[in-house]
Design a protein around this motif. Structure first.
Motif, PDB file in Angstrom:
ATOM      1  N   LEU A  98     -44.787  42.807   0.751  1.00  0.00           N
ATOM      2  CA  LEU A  98     -45.762  44.189   0.310  1.00  0.00           C
ATOM      3  C   LEU A  98     -47.133  44.058   1.122  1.00  0.00           C
ATOM      4  N   GLN A  99     -47.528  42.738   1.472  1.00  0.00           N
ATOM      5  CA  GLN A  99     -48.838  42.620   2.042  1.00  0.00           C
ATOM      6  C   GLN A  99     -48.736  42.965   3.476  1.00  0.00           C
ATOM      7  N   GLN A 100     -47.684  42.818   4.109  1.00  0.00           N
ATOM      8  CA  GLN A 100     -47.134  43.182   5.352  1.00  0.00           C
ATOM      9  C   GLN A 100     -47.210  44.568   5.637  1.00  0.00           C
ATOM     10  N   ARG A 101     -46.499  45.095   4.580  1.00  0.00           N
ATOM     11  CA  ARG A 101     -46.049  46.466   4.771  1.00  0.00           C
ATOM     12  C   ARG A 101     -47.156  47.278   4.361  1.00  0.00           C
ATOM     13  N   PRO A 141     -55.375  42.611  -3.176  1.00  0.00           N
ATOM     14  CA  PRO A 141     -56.714  42.197  -2.934  1.00  0.00           C
ATOM     15  C   PRO A 141     -56.739  40.564  -2.559  1.00  0.00           C
ATOM     16  N   GLU A 142     -57.869  40.120  -1.884  1.00  0.00           N
ATOM     17  CA  GLU A 142     -57.841  38.918  -1.154  1.00  0.00           C
ATOM     18  C   GLU A 142     -57.868  38.083  -2.072  1.00  0.00           C
ATOM     19  N   ARG A 143     -58.544  38.004  -3.261  1.00  0.00           N
ATOM     20  CA  ARG A 143     -58.224  37.043  -4.269  1.00  0.00           C
ATOM     21  C   ARG A 143     -56.749  36.579  -4.629  1.00  0.00           C
ATOM     22  N   GLN A 144     -56.057  37.845  -4.634  1.00  0.00           N
ATOM     23  CA  GLN A 144     -54.727  37.524  -5.155  1.00  0.00           C
ATOM     24  C   GLN A 144     -54.153  37.021  -3.928  1.00  0.00           C
ATOM     25  N   GLN A 145     -54.177  37.329  -2.621  1.00  0.00           N
ATOM     26  CA  GLN A 145     -53.625  36.672  -1.601  1.00  0.00           C
ATOM     27  C   GLN A 145     -53.712  35.269  -1.688  1.00  0.00           C
ATOM     28  N   HIS A 146     -55.083  34.827  -2.052  1.00  0.00           N
ATOM     29  CA  HIS A 146     -55.264  33.328  -2.068  1.00  0.00           C
ATOM     30  C   HIS A 146     -54.402  32.822  -3.144  1.00  0.00           C
ATOM     31  N   ASN A 147     -54.270  33.524  -4.079  1.00  0.00           N
ATOM     32  CA  ASN A 147     -53.462  32.997  -5.519  1.00  0.00           C
ATOM     33  C   ASN A 147     -52.127  32.972  -5.098  1.00  0.00           C
ATOM     34  N   ILE A 148     -51.547  33.752  -4.278  1.00  0.00           N
ATOM     35  CA  ILE A 148     -50.106  33.697  -3.775  1.00  0.00           C
ATOM     36  C   ILE A 148     -50.045  32.741  -2.655  1.00  0.00           C
ATOM     37  N   ALA A 149     -50.886  32.516  -1.931  1.00  0.00           N
ATOM     38  CA  ALA A 149     -50.702  31.392  -0.723  1.00  0.00           C
ATOM     39  C   ALA A 149     -50.782  30.065  -1.664  1.00  0.00           C
ATOM     40  N   ALA A 150     -51.545  29.924  -2.637  1.00  0.00           N
ATOM     41  CA  ALA A 150     -51.584  28.654  -3.184  1.00  0.00           C
ATOM     42  C   ALA A 150     -50.067  28.465  -4.040  1.00  0.00           C
ATOM     43  N   MET A 151     -49.673  29.568  -4.690  1.00  0.00           N
ATOM     44  CA  MET A 151     -48.242  29.382  -5.238  1.00  0.00           C
ATOM     45  C   MET A 151     -47.152  29.015  -3.988  1.00  0.00           C
ATOM     46  N   GLU A 152     -47.342  29.665  -3.006  1.00  0.00           N
ATOM     47  CA  GLU A 152     -46.516  29.364  -1.873  1.00  0.00           C
ATOM     48  C   GLU A 152     -46.327  27.938  -1.527  1.00  0.00           C
ATOM     49  N   GLN A 153     -47.545  27.248  -1.464  1.00  0.00           N
ATOM     50  CA  GLN A 153     -47.846  25.885  -1.208  1.00  0.00           C
ATOM     51  C   GLN A 153     -47.136  25.120  -2.237  1.00  0.00           C
ATOM     52  N   MET A 154     -47.234  25.387  -3.599  1.00  0.00           N
ATOM     53  CA  MET A 154     -46.650  24.599  -4.636  1.00  0.00           C
ATOM     54  C   MET A 154     -45.232  24.743  -4.267  1.00  0.00           C
ATOM     55  N   LEU A 155     -44.662  25.764  -4.145  1.00  0.00           N
ATOM     56  CA  LEU A 155     -43.198  25.727  -3.926  1.00  0.00           C
ATOM     57  C   LEU A 155     -42.988  25.090  -2.525  1.00  0.00           C
ATOM     58  N   LEU A 156     -43.472  25.030  -1.550  1.00  0.00           N
ATOM     59  CA  LEU A 156     -43.131  24.298  -0.551  1.00  0.00           C
ATOM     60  C   LEU A 156     -43.270  22.671  -0.823  1.00  0.00           C
ATOM     61  N   GLN A 157     -44.119  22.333  -1.810  1.00  0.00           N
ATOM     62  CA  GLN A 157     -44.223  20.781  -2.102  1.00  0.00           C
ATOM     63  C   GLN A 157     -43.112  20.602  -3.349  1.00  0.00           C
ATOM     64  N   GLY A 207     -37.898  54.770  -4.030  1.00  0.00           N
ATOM     65  CA  GLY A 207     -36.716  54.182  -4.146  1.00  0.00           C
ATOM     66  C   GLY A 207     -36.471  53.206  -2.897  1.00  0.00           C
ATOM     67  N   SER A 208     -37.721  52.436  -2.822  1.00  0.00           N
ATOM     68  CA  SER A 208     -37.494  51.479  -1.819  1.00  0.00           C
ATOM     69  C   SER A 208     -37.315  50.014  -2.301  1.00  0.00           C
ATOM     70  N   SER A 209     -37.042  49.314  -1.433  1.00  0.00           N
ATOM     71  CA  SER A 209     -36.574  47.742  -1.979  1.00  0.00           C
ATOM     72  C   SER A 209     -37.347  46.991  -0.906  1.00  0.00           C
ATOM     73  N   ILE A 210     -38.296  46.108  -1.355  1.00  0.00           N
ATOM     74  CA  ILE A 210     -39.070  45.706  -0.582  1.00  0.00           C
ATOM     75  C   ILE A 210     -38.583  44.001   0.066  1.00  0.00           C
ATOM     76  N   GLY A 211     -38.318  43.788   1.332  1.00  0.00           N
ATOM     77  CA  GLY A 211     -37.742  42.482   1.809  1.00  0.00           C
ATOM     78  C   GLY A 211     -36.265  42.224   1.422  1.00  0.00           C
ATOM     79  N   GLY A 212     -35.789  43.098   0.939  1.00  0.00           N
ATOM     80  CA  GLY A 212     -34.424  43.021   0.802  1.00  0.00           C
ATOM     81  C   GLY A 212     -33.898  42.150  -0.764  1.00  0.00           C
ATOM     82  N   ILE A 213     -35.259  42.396  -1.622  1.00  0.00           N
ATOM     83  CA  ILE A 213     -35.305  41.412  -2.749  1.00  0.00           C
ATOM     84  C   ILE A 213     -34.620  42.648  -3.840  1.00  0.00           C
ATOM     85  N   GLY A 214     -34.843  43.593  -3.643  1.00  0.00           N
ATOM     86  CA  GLY A 214     -34.794  44.633  -4.611  1.00  0.00           C
ATOM     87  C   GLY A 214     -35.677  45.319  -5.420  1.00  0.00           C
TER      88      GLY A 214
END
Length: 173
Positions: free
Chosen positions: A90-93, A99-115, A159-166
């Motif tokens: 969604l961010q790319q599209r 919002p930038e603050r949410q992007q930071h939270n999403i990035a932090a969540m992404e790092q937690m998933l990688l760890q 009727g869109s589906s983002i990133g093939g997720i649905g």
């Protein structure tokens, strides 16, 4: 019979013509000792069999429970990863939509998933990491609560589906 004595029969000796009745000393504790010994051997055998059967049943039950819990954890972690993937798409599209603050939270969540140690279930930090991941997920959801329904309605309307997720995960996941 006299105290401490019982009536017994002697077998005839070779060459004698019958049996003789006599008094013979018989220790009254002997039959109980052998019964007690027999009982103890049965108890030990039962305990040994019970431990063996319990160990076998415990391994089977533990394996079943481990598979179930592993599946539940994988499902939860997969859900979070899918939401992060959707939010990134969604961010790319639509740059600026998140919002930038949410992007930071999403990035932090992404790092937690990688760890997150998916391949090491005995990691001592696994429960702590899961709790942190759940907390970050809730933070992202709460921050998006005001805009989530509007974005979801727009996406469903298109009727869109983002990133093939649905359409099941959208911004509110």
């Amino acid at each position: 019979a006299r105290a401490g004595y019982v009536v017994g029969h002697l077998l005839p000796a070779q060459g004698s013509g019958g049996s003789e009745t006599c008094w013979k000393r018989y220790d009254m504790a002997d039959p109980f000792d052998s019964a007690h010994s027999l009982e103890q051997s049965h108890i030990q055998e039962g305990e040994r069999d019970g431990r063996r059967d319990g160990l076998r049943a415990g391994l089977i039950e533990g394996r079943t429970l481990g598979l179930q819990k592993g599946f539940e954890i994988g499902l939860e972690v997969g859900h979070y990863a899918g939401c992060v993937r959707m939010w990134r798409a969604l961010q790319q599209r639509e740059p600026g939509r998140i919002p930038e603050r949410q992007q930071h939270n999403i990035a932090a969540m992404e790092q937690m998933l990688l760890q997150y140690p998916l391949h090491n279930p005995q990691d001592e930090l696994i429960d702590e990491l899961m709790e942190q991941l759940r907390g970050k997920y809730k933070t992202v959801l709460l921050a998006n609560a005001r805009t989530a329904s509007a974005i979801q309605m727009q996406l469903l309307h298109n009727g869109s589906s983002i990133g093939g997720i649905g359409n099941h995960c959208h911004l509110s996941c």
